[in-house]
Design an enzyme around this catalytic site. Sequence first.
Site, PDB file in Angstrom:
ATOM      1  N   ASP A  86     -52.649  33.126  53.074  1.00  0.00           N
ATOM      2  CA  ASP A  86     -51.693  34.261  53.253  1.00  0.00           C
ATOM      3  C   ASP A  86     -51.452  34.608  54.545  1.00  0.00           C
ATOM      4  O   ASP A  86     -52.102  34.122  55.546  1.00  0.00           O
ATOM      5  CB  ASP A  86     -52.348  35.402  52.564  1.00  0.00           C
ATOM      6  CG  ASP A  86     -53.425  36.238  53.322  1.00  0.00           C
ATOM      7  OD1 ASP A  86     -54.361  35.175  53.581  1.00  0.00           O
ATOM      8  OD2 ASP A  86     -53.478  37.202  53.799  1.00  0.00           O
ATOM      9  N   GLU A  89     -56.526  37.433  53.257  1.00  0.00           N
ATOM     10  CA  GLU A  89     -57.337  38.001  54.441  1.00  0.00           C
ATOM     11  C   GLU A  89     -56.642  38.896  55.059  1.00  0.00           C
ATOM     12  O   GLU A  89     -57.186  39.939  55.805  1.00  0.00           O
ATOM     13  CB  GLU A  89     -57.695  36.577  54.942  1.00  0.00           C
ATOM     14  CG  GLU A  89     -58.536  36.776  56.469  1.00  0.00           C
ATOM     15  CD  GLU A  89     -58.020  37.013  57.473  1.00  0.00           C
ATOM     16  OE1 GLU A  89     -58.685  37.740  58.485  1.00  0.00           O
ATOM     17  OE2 GLU A  89     -56.843  37.208  57.501  1.00  0.00           O
TER      18      GLU A  89
END
Length: 451
Positions: A92, A156
């Site tokens: 991500d 994250e």
Amino acid sequence: MSSNPVAETVASLMPRARAELAELVAFKSVADFDQFPRSESEGAANWVADALTAEGFQDVALLDTPDGTQSVYGYLPGPEGAKTVLLYAHYDVQPPLDEAAWTTPPFELTERDGRWYGRGAADCKGGVIMHLLALRALKANGGVPVHVKFIAEGSEEMGTGGLERYAEEHPDLLTADTIVIGDAGNFRAGLPTVTTTLRGMTMLRIRVDTLEGNLHSGQFGGAAPDALAALIRVLDSLRAEDGSTTVDGLTSGSRWEGLQYDEQQFRRDAKVLDGVELIGSGTVADRIWARPAVTVLGIDCPPVVGATPSVQAGARATVSLRVPPGVDATEATKLLQAHLEAHTPWGARVSIEQVGQGQAFSADTTSPAYAAMARAMSVAYPGQEMQYAGQGGSIPLCNTLASLYPQAEILLIGLSEPEAQIHAVDESVSPEELERLSVTEALFLRNYAAS
């Protein structure tokens, strides 16, 4: 780089690495599904899963984590009786901010001036590629000498803790002798560095309300309490005159004893405008690695364009607090909330919501894994010795893993050196760093297996 078979193999794989990173960067995998389609994150997760399958990983799975995102897991068996190493990265990315401000499209990997530009190129899709390169180099030169677990996180950057909660619920999944977190970076490009501490973080949303509705500023201004002005007062209370963070009850005078950060170099790295002072006191390393730091991430209030002459009835902000090792993030959250409430003026109504939290991390640098990494870095970066640095950012999973697996050795390396400008416009990765760190990781795995 001195010639050796592993380095030669990695060099030969760099064109493939660029093509793969371009494919991965193309996914707009921001784990904020109010802004970006879930399908983009799912596409990136499937790309990673397919790559692991193609490398011979077993038990490849998309893990549905409690925050609604997916992490990708795979297991590559090594020789019988070998040690187990967990390799971590995340797929991500941060939102691109103002896409128009990018020199080239953020989700299109573009080569310019010897660097590869694109959102996630360094943080941390490049980390996924780094792990793959290291494993391919070992497979081409005698095989991977350890059992490898691979985990790629899907949220994250959002700090929503999906993988942390999943790991706590499935504690056997990620158990390993050593964990290599590929989400840090060298102190400077070309200077091999392991990150030994991370600041933790907490994130709160504060809302201030003073009126039932907006009022005409000419008719009521001067007596009617302005919610935006109240919010500004609260936020200003979080800093001393010199810009130091001041949260009531929070220790703020710790010192950093390791590698120091030259102030002029920091000004260049941070692109501080001429004549603008740095904030805080102590050394730069003290301020960014060893002390708390508050940042106002956003404010909801009327934009300048279209603003009306009104006293505002309500306003809100998101506030981030980075907390250094030795400070409990849960306690820091309580102190920050209490501070915001205590400094809200005029009896205004204040409500606070927690939206993220992660503990700080400090590594044991005396472990055999650090010795193995130092030897690997000395080969991949000839003439350079491994340096120890802190990092002001947070990787909450580190503390979760340290708690779940207290015997595991944890090392942080990666591609996010200062020129990478992670989280900012025109993020980029140095292909030379990607090549050298891939060689480093491959040699580390070989050294560690023999230790």
